[in-house]
Design an enzyme around this catalytic site. Structure first.
Site, PDB file in Angstrom:
ATOM      1  N   CYS A  88     -36.139  -2.305 -17.636  1.00 47.91           N
ATOM      2  CA  CYS A  88     -36.710  -1.898 -18.921  1.00 47.91           C
ATOM      3  C   CYS A  88     -35.600  -1.749 -19.968  1.00 47.91           C
ATOM      4  O   CYS A  88     -35.000  -2.743 -20.366  1.00 47.91           O
ATOM      5  CB  CYS A  88     -37.551  -0.638 -18.756  1.00 47.91           C
ATOM      6  N   HIS A 176     -41.506  -2.340 -14.301  1.00 55.93           N
ATOM      7  CA  HIS A 176     -41.099  -1.304 -13.346  1.00 55.93           C
ATOM      8  C   HIS A 176     -41.766  -1.539 -11.989  1.00 55.93           C
ATOM      9  O   HIS A 176     -42.947  -1.248 -11.819  1.00 55.93           O
ATOM     10  CB  HIS A 176     -41.516   0.076 -13.855  1.00 55.93           C
ATOM     11  N   GLU A 178     -40.132  -0.159  -9.378  1.00 52.27           N
ATOM     12  CA  GLU A 178     -39.504   0.929  -8.624  1.00 52.27           C
ATOM     13  C   GLU A 178     -40.360   2.180  -8.579  1.00 52.27           C
ATOM     14  O   GLU A 178     -40.039   3.128  -7.845  1.00 52.27           O
ATOM     15  CB  GLU A 178     -38.133   1.267  -9.230  1.00 52.27           C
TER      16      GLU A 178
END
Length: 237
Positions: A88, A176, A178
């Site tokens: 990001c 994202h 994660e």
């Protein structure tokens, strides 16, 4: 082997990537810029650099002087051929350090969105095991140009530039993979984030985002294991 993780706000951390690093016997240290805006950072024994997300814009150096420190760190890591991963804001910082422009997206992506792997992405070490179309978690209002000489790896209908690779070991991911369910719930309830969602009430529904976690999270975890596992392979190479 030591991995340095640049962190901008408490709620944006490594998530599942922490487990994947540890499972590959890779240690990591956080540099928390929200606690110390001018930390002492050594490249001695550094095996990788990871830059996480955050609400700031890459050009807000007057408000966040550490962004200039990060720019220098990224350039130095690339010069030393150290693997670099940006997520990001981290991807935007890498793109900027490589001379690419960072601009506002035509529409913010917050929640679950489709991602398409490009032809170059299907041949890439980190992305080759993904399906051509996946669903990933997003939270961003800015976007990057693909840096000159970089491979364009993924795209989405609202944001064509979702991932790139520069050289063989520098990666920028706008999305994202994660995140954990707890992270998503936390992000949805951070006061600053809640204010942002209110301004987008006609387009973003936090209840829908939360309700879709069970539908997409298992596959997202598999994507994280695949992509980040391959990145760990670059670190251990």
């Amino acid at each position: 082997m030591r991995t340095l993780v640049l962190r901008h706000v408490p709620h944006e951390h490594l998530g599942t990537l922490a487990l994947i690093l540890r499972s590959n016997n890779l240690s990591y240290d956080y540099i928390n810029f929200y606690e110390d805006a001018n930390p002492k950072i050594s490249f001695d024994g550094l095996s990788a650099l990871i830059i996480l997300g955050g609400p700031m814009n890459v050009y807000e150096m007057d408000n966040y002087p550490f962004l200039e420190i990060e720019d220098k760190l990224i350039k130095k890591a690339i010069e030393k051929d150290i693997p670099v991963l940006g997520i990001c804001l981290g991807a935007q910082l890498i793109a900027k350090s490589l001379g690419a422009q960072i601009t506002k997206s035509r529409e913010k992506e917050i929640g679950w969105y489709p991602l398409k792997i490009t032809d170059e992405g299907t041949k890439d070490r980190l992305f080759k095991h993904l399906n051509i179309e996946e669903t990933v978690f997003q939270w961003h209002g800015d976007t990057f140009e693909i840096p000159k000489g970089a491979a364009h790896l993924a795209e989405s209908p609202l944001c064509p530039n979702q991932a790139f690779r520069f050289g063989s070991n520098v990666y920028g991911l706008q999305f994202h993979i994660e995140v954990t369910p707890d992270m998503i719930l936390e992000w949805l309830n951070v006061p600053e984030n809640r204010k942002e969602i209110v301004t987008l009430k006609d387009k973003i529904n936090p209840e829908v985002i939360e309700s879709e976690i069970p539908r997409f999270i298992d596959r997202l975890n598999l994507l994280a294991n695949s992509v980040f596992g391959e990145f760990c392979g670059l670190i251990k190479k």
